[in-house]
Design a protein around this motif. Structure first.
Motif, PDB file in Angstrom:
ATOM      1  N   UNK A 204       0.828  -1.204   0.000  1.00 35.13           N
ATOM      2  CA  UNK A 204       0.000   0.000   0.000  1.00 35.13           C
ATOM      3  C   UNK A 204       0.865   1.257   0.000  1.00 35.13           C
ATOM      4  N   UNK A 205       1.921   1.252   0.804  1.00 37.44           N
ATOM      5  CA  UNK A 205       2.767   2.433   0.922  1.00 37.44           C
ATOM      6  C   UNK A 205       3.711   2.588  -0.263  1.00 37.44           C
ATOM      7  N   UNK A 206       4.345   1.508  -0.674  1.00 37.76           N
ATOM      8  CA  UNK A 206       5.425   1.607  -1.651  1.00 37.76           C
ATOM      9  C   UNK A 206       5.076   1.054  -3.024  1.00 37.76           C
ATOM     10  N   UNK A 207       3.919   0.383  -3.173  1.00 36.71           N
ATOM     11  CA  UNK A 207       3.510  -0.158  -4.447  1.00 36.71           C
ATOM     12  C   UNK A 207       4.043  -1.564  -4.688  1.00 36.71           C
ATOM     13  N   UNK A 208       3.700  -2.150  -5.824  1.00 29.27           N
ATOM     14  CA  UNK A 208       4.188  -3.480  -6.169  1.00 29.27           C
ATOM     15  C   UNK A 208       4.165  -3.677  -7.680  1.00 29.27           C
ATOM     16  N   UNK A 209       4.944  -4.649  -8.124  1.00 32.93           N
ATOM     17  CA  UNK A 209       4.932  -5.053  -9.518  1.00 32.93           C
ATOM     18  C   UNK A 209       3.885  -6.138  -9.721  1.00 32.93           C
ATOM     19  N   UNK A 210       3.342  -6.173 -10.913  1.00 33.40           N
ATOM     20  CA  UNK A 210       2.394  -7.226 -11.261  1.00 33.40           C
ATOM     21  C   UNK A 210       3.053  -8.595 -11.072  1.00 33.40           C
ATOM     22  N   UNK A 211       2.344  -9.485 -10.365  1.00 33.63           N
ATOM     23  CA  UNK A 211       2.850 -10.825 -10.133  1.00 33.63           C
ATOM     24  C   UNK A 211       3.792 -10.945  -8.957  1.00 33.63           C
ATOM     25  N   UNK A 212       4.013  -9.858  -8.198  1.00 30.92           N
ATOM     26  CA  UNK A 212       4.946  -9.910  -7.069  1.00 30.92           C
ATOM     27  C   UNK A 212       4.444 -10.837  -5.971  1.00 30.92           C
ATOM     28  N   UNK A 213       3.137 -11.001  -5.878  1.00 25.28           N
ATOM     29  CA  UNK A 213       2.547 -11.905  -4.889  1.00 25.28           C
ATOM     30  C   UNK A 213       1.148 -12.267  -5.373  1.00 25.28           C
ATOM     31  N   UNK A 214       0.563 -13.254  -4.739  1.00 27.19           N
ATOM     32  CA  UNK A 214      -0.784 -13.691  -5.117  1.00 27.19           C
ATOM     33  C   UNK A 214      -1.765 -12.532  -4.987  1.00 27.19           C
ATOM     34  N   UNK A 215      -2.478 -12.235  -6.037  1.00 27.00           N
ATOM     35  CA  UNK A 215      -3.435 -11.133  -6.021  1.00 27.00           C
ATOM     36  C   UNK A 215      -2.904  -9.864  -6.647  1.00 27.00           C
ATOM     37  N   UNK A 216      -1.591  -9.802  -6.927  1.00 24.56           N
ATOM     38  CA  UNK A 216      -1.017  -8.616  -7.568  1.00 24.56           C
ATOM     39  C   UNK A 216      -1.215  -8.730  -9.075  1.00 24.56           C
ATOM     40  N   UNK A 217      -2.410  -8.380  -9.542  1.00 27.09           N
ATOM     41  CA  UNK A 217      -2.775  -8.592 -10.942  1.00 27.09           C
ATOM     42  C   UNK A 217      -2.367  -7.434 -11.842  1.00 27.09           C
ATOM     43  N   UNK A 218      -1.891  -6.354 -11.259  1.00 26.46           N
ATOM     44  CA  UNK A 218      -1.423  -5.217 -12.041  1.00 26.46           C
ATOM     45  C   UNK A 218      -0.422  -4.422 -11.218  1.00 26.46           C
ATOM     46  N   UNK A 219       0.365  -3.578 -11.877  1.00 26.75           N
ATOM     47  CA  UNK A 219       1.316  -2.721 -11.171  1.00 26.75           C
ATOM     48  C   UNK A 219       0.550  -1.720 -10.300  1.00 26.75           C
ATOM     49  N   UNK A 220       1.132  -1.389  -9.148  1.00 20.94           N
ATOM     50  CA  UNK A 220       0.518  -0.408  -8.258  1.00 20.94           C
ATOM     51  C   UNK A 220       1.592   0.586  -7.812  1.00 20.94           C
ATOM     52  N   UNK A 221       1.309   1.873  -7.903  1.00 26.33           N
ATOM     53  CA  UNK A 221       2.298   2.889  -7.572  1.00 26.33           C
ATOM     54  C   UNK A 221       2.556   2.978  -6.074  1.00 26.33           C
ATOM     55  N   UNK A 222       1.519   2.839  -5.264  1.00 27.56           N
ATOM     56  CA  UNK A 222       1.675   2.999  -3.827  1.00 27.56           C
ATOM     57  C   UNK A 222       1.457   4.439  -3.393  1.00 27.56           C
ATOM     58  N   UNK A 223       1.179   4.629  -2.113  1.00 31.31           N
ATOM     59  CA  UNK A 223       0.796   5.939  -1.590  1.00 31.31           C
ATOM     60  C   UNK A 223       1.914   6.966  -1.704  1.00 31.31           C
ATOM     61  N   UNK A 224       3.163   6.546  -1.487  1.00 26.29           N
ATOM     62  CA  UNK A 224       4.276   7.498  -1.559  1.00 26.29           C
ATOM     63  C   UNK A 224       4.384   8.106  -2.954  1.00 26.29           C
ATOM     64  N   UNK A 225       4.302   7.280  -3.970  1.00 29.62           N
ATOM     65  CA  UNK A 225       4.436   7.795  -5.343  1.00 29.62           C
ATOM     66  C   UNK A 225       3.179   8.520  -5.790  1.00 29.62           C
TER      67      UNK A 225
END
Length: 461
Positions: A204-225
């Motif tokens: 939530x804070x830093x974001x994630x890449x698609x596929x980084x974990x189960x349920x990460x179906x798309x890239x996410x920027x995160x609150x900081x960005x």
């Protein structure tokens, strides 16, 4: 360079760093004047007008803190940033308490230096936005002091810790600091730290890449960005688990984040504001909050007074809230009877301004938009004799209220139950239910939406 070119004063006793700063400013098409000591800086400030000052903390014949004190007395409108030794957070914190808007650590990064300069010059371009301050209702001494502090804090980039009880308006203060400052055109991102599951916090804070974990179906920027360039408001920051406090501290210090599953880091330029209704110093003393993060976030504290300590502001607050509600409901503002206003002024408000808002919403519904009487308020004190003490008001509760349940939730539960009874009795005919409850259809529709009761199957009008 034209006469309108911003003029920057550079103060440093190291010739190499002084020259680097002057060259950087020249490449940014800015005018620079260099001073090698505290006395030379004072003489330059006496002779000319500057838009910005960059000063080292060690000046040979004095310190950067002494220069900040001089600037506060003689040219308080000029933004000042300080250059500190690497890792000297205590010195940087002291500098911001003395009025510096930000700091940069040695060795100086040119990208970070340029951003620091741009931020400082943006502060000078901020116009007075008095209409923003109008949203902060109250003329009690504590509120006047808070308004003056907010105006001062808006010119800074220092992290701010906003303390105060639940419902007192901490997020409102955070938004006002943002809206009055140089970042007002950029995002204001608010997050309740206590509402994010621990296992999802880093994403939530830093974001994630698609596929980084189960349920990460798309890239996410995160609150900081998402807040890049603007302000990130961390509400209920004391609820962060210790492992997340470590990651948060690093992101703040390094001004960069690494999304989950990403190999590279992303630079972020944002201001951190935080708040909690808990005593953050006590949380730190008892080992639930990291000391290093506490000192990084608690550079300057702004305290929001509870409503019971500024009861002279209640009539103005009542008028402001009722005007806003009436506009939303498209009705004329109701009259508040003298007895109702007296009751509102004498109540202790354990839920603060938020409780007052909920009380007035309920009263506006029950009075059918005409005149609010004392019986429409349904405050916790309605059944107490006039001679009851404030302590009795605070401790006396309805028998159905569970131990520790917030008062506003308890009152909303009562509202919900009464509305559901009327809807069940009328087979979810909202027009008939509104009549049974003694309110307009529009008022009932508003309450249904607020209480999340407007999607029940089979309802009819």
């Amino acid at each position: 360079m034209s006469a309108d070119t911003p003029h920057v004063l550079v103060v440093d006793d190291e010739a190499d760093l002084r020259e680097l700063l002057v060259i950087t400013l020249g490449r940014m098409k800015l005018k620079a004047t260099a001073a090698e000591s505290l006395d030379a800086a004072k003489a330059a400030l006496a002779d000319g007008r500057f838009n910005l000052c960059l000063t080292d903390m060690n000046l040979g014949d004095g310190t950067g803190l002494e220069l900040l004190q001089f600037i506060a007395r003689h040219c308080p409108e000029m933004p000042t940033a300080v250059i500190t030794a690497y890792g000297s957070m205590e010195t940087a914190t002291d500098a911001m308490k003395y009025g510096a808007y930000d700091f940069i650590a040695k060795p100086v990064s040119l990208d970070r230096l340029r951003q620091l300069i741009e931020d400082g010059l943006d502060i000078n371009e901020v116009e007075d936005h008095h209409e923003e301050e109008d949203n902060l209702i109250g003329e009690a001494p504590s509120m006047r002091a808070l308004k003056a502090q907010v105006r001062k804090l808006a010119r800074s980039q220092a992290p701010i810790y906003i303390s105060g009880e639940s419902g007192s308006g901490k997020e409102r203060i955070a938004r006002l600091i943002h809206n009055l400052g140089s970042r007002r055109a950029k995002p204001f991102v608010a997050v309740n730290c206590g509402a994010i599951p621990s296992e999802l916090m880093e994403s939530e804070f830093f974001g994630h890449r698609k596929g980084a974990f189960t349920g990460a179906v798309e890239d996410r920027k995160g609150l900081f960005r998402e807040a890049d360039g603007g302000t990130l408001f961390l509400d209920e920051v004391a609820d962060l688990p210790l492992h997340m406090q470590v990651k948060l501290l690093r992101a703040i210090q390094e001004k960069s984040v690494r999304p989950v599953g990403e190999a590279r880091e992303f630079q972020v330029n944002l201001r951190i504001l935080c708040a909690t209704h808990k005593d953050l110093a006590q949380e730190m003393a008892e080992g639930r909050f990291r000391q290093d993060l506490f000192y990084r976030l608690n550079v300057i504290e702004a305290h929001v007074p509870p409503l019971r300590e500024r009861q002279e502001d209640i009539p103005a607050l009542v008028g402001h809230i009722l005007k806003r509600l009436s506009e939303a409901w498209e009705i004329a503002p109701p009259i508040v009877s003298a007895s109702a206003m007296k009751t509102l002024e004498q109540y202790t408000y354990p839920g603060n301004v938020r409780e007052l808002e909920n009380t007035l919403e309920r009263a506006l519904t029950l009075c059918d938009g005409k005149e609010i009487q004392e019986e429409h308020l349904r405050l916790q004190t309605d059944t107490l004799p006039k001679s009851a003490t404030a302590t009795a008001r605070e401790t006396c509760t309805a028998p159905e209220r569970s131990l520790g349940q917030p008062l506003e939730e308890f009152l909303q539960d009562i509202e919900r139950q009464e509305i559901l009874k009327a809807l069940d009795a009328t087979h979810w005919n909202r027009t008939a239910a509104a009549k049974k409850l003694g309110m307009t259809f529009r008022s009932l529709r508003y309450r249904l939406k607020k209480l999340d009761l407007d999607r029940s199957p089979g309802e009819s009008e």
